[in-house]
Write a protein that holds these residues in place. Structure first.
Motif, PDB file in Angstrom:
ATOM      1  N   SER A  50       1.956   0.960   3.961  1.00  0.00           N
ATOM      2  CA  SER A  50       0.754   1.083   3.152  1.00  0.00           C
ATOM      3  C   SER A  50       0.889   0.242   1.892  1.00  0.00           C
ATOM      4  CB  SER A  50       0.539   2.543   2.763  1.00  0.00           C
ATOM      5  OG  SER A  50      -0.405   2.643   1.726  1.00  0.00           O
ATOM      6  N   ILE A  51      -0.207  -0.342   1.465  1.00  0.00           N
ATOM      7  CA  ILE A  51      -0.174  -1.137   0.236  1.00  0.00           C
ATOM      8  C   ILE A  51       0.218  -0.276  -0.961  1.00  0.00           C
ATOM      9  CG2 ILE A  51      -2.626  -0.850  -0.281  1.00  0.00           C
ATOM     10  CD1 ILE A  51      -2.556  -3.800  -1.251  1.00  0.00           C
ATOM     11  N   TRP A  52      -0.135   0.998  -0.930  1.00  0.00           N
ATOM     12  CA  TRP A  52       0.158   1.894  -2.061  1.00  0.00           C
ATOM     13  C   TRP A  52       1.634   2.258  -2.115  1.00  0.00           C
ATOM     14  CZ3 TRP A  52      -3.611   1.181  -5.077  1.00  0.00           C
ATOM     15  CH2 TRP A  52      -4.877   0.956  -4.568  1.00  0.00           C
ATOM     16  N   ALA A  53       2.294   2.281  -0.947  1.00  0.00           N
ATOM     17  CA  ALA A  53       3.737   2.530  -0.938  1.00  0.00           C
ATOM     18  C   ALA A  53       4.511   1.251  -1.274  1.00  0.00           C
ATOM     19  CB  ALA A  53       4.171   3.064   0.425  1.00  0.00           C
ATOM     20  N   GLN A  54       3.971   0.121  -0.889  1.00  0.00           N
ATOM     21  CA  GLN A  54       4.645  -1.142  -1.170  1.00  0.00           C
ATOM     22  C   GLN A  54       4.565  -1.513  -2.648  1.00  0.00           C
ATOM     23  OE1 GLN A  54       3.309  -4.246   1.462  1.00  0.00           O
ATOM     24  NE2 GLN A  54       3.611  -2.982   3.278  1.00  0.00           N
ATOM     25  N   TYR A  55       3.477  -1.104  -3.287  1.00  0.00           N
ATOM     26  CA  TYR A  55       3.282  -1.405  -4.712  1.00  0.00           C
ATOM     27  C   TYR A  55       2.979  -0.110  -5.463  1.00  0.00           C
ATOM     28  CZ  TYR A  55       2.812  -6.069  -2.792  1.00  0.00           C
ATOM     29  OH  TYR A  55       3.037  -7.230  -2.114  1.00  0.00           O
ATOM     30  N   PRO A  56       3.970   0.760  -5.627  1.00  0.00           N
ATOM     31  CA  PRO A  56       3.726   2.066  -6.243  1.00  0.00           C
ATOM     32  C   PRO A  56       3.193   1.965  -7.674  1.00  0.00           C
ATOM     33  CG  PRO A  56       6.086   1.691  -5.921  1.00  0.00           C
ATOM     34  CD  PRO A  56       5.373   0.562  -5.279  1.00  0.00           C
ATOM     35  N   GLY A  57       3.451   0.884  -8.356  1.00  0.00           N
ATOM     36  CA  GLY A  57       2.944   0.717  -9.709  1.00  0.00           C
ATOM     37  C   GLY A  57       1.436   0.518  -9.753  1.00  0.00           C
TER      38      GLY A  57
END
Length: 181
Positions: A84-91
């Motif tokens: 997921s994009i949200w897990a790959q870029y948690p910031g």
């Protein structure tokens, strides 16, 4: 099925009972239909969704388990897929609520857009695909990877490009003079 508002409603309602994302198609399709056709679509979608969901009531903890396994599981940060994009870029997590709000405004806005214009079949299908793609932008679990959700819309929309006949369910003989997009 598109010329039969009640049948389109049944199909959207049944699909929404299986997975939640087709609910986001309801405003667009409700705006597409005119007059009593709109009410037939909405009534059929609602009845189909409720009847198909009744099975959950006959299972112990059925409705709660369904919500927990679908919507909640996919939106809790601990369950986000590493893809997921949200897990790959948690910031970037701070952006997710703004994106969700923008998406909901887009979906609601499509009702008014479709209600105001006489959409061609290609436009309806293309906008449906955009709605489905939009659901994947904010999904925490495998967001962006459910190609099977939006690919059929893309293929149908591209296959219909260049044809300018209207798909107005109330006037099947009318011709569109220009594409809507």
């Amino acid at each position: 099925a598109i010329q039969r508002a009640w049948l389109a409603g049944v199909l959207v309602g049944l699909s929404a009972a299986a997975v939640f994302y087709p609910l986001f198609l309801v405003p667009l399709w409700a705006g597409y239909y005119r007059g009593s056709q709109r009410y037939r679509f909405l009534a059929a979608a609602s009845v189909a969704l409720v009847l198909a969901s009744l099975i959950l009531l006959f299972q112990a903890d059925g409705l709660r388990q369904f919500v927990r396994s679908t919507v909640l599981y996919q939106e809790v940060a601990n369950n986000w897929s590493s893809m997921s994009i949200w897990a790959q870029y948690p910031g970037a997590g701070w952006l997710k609520p703004a994106l969700e709000t923008a998406y909901l405004l887009f979906v609601v806005g499509l009702f008014f857009y479709a209600k105001r214009r006489r959409l061609t079949m290609e436009t309806l299908v293309a906008l449906s695909g955009a709605v489905v793609i939009g659901t994947q932008l904010w999904k925490g679990h495998l967001g962006g990877y459910y190609i099977g959700w939006w690919l059929p819309y893309a293929i149908l929309a591209l296959a219909g490009l260049g044809t300018h006949e209207t798909s107005d369910p109330t006037n099947l003989s009318a011709e569109a003079t220009r594409p809507d997009l």
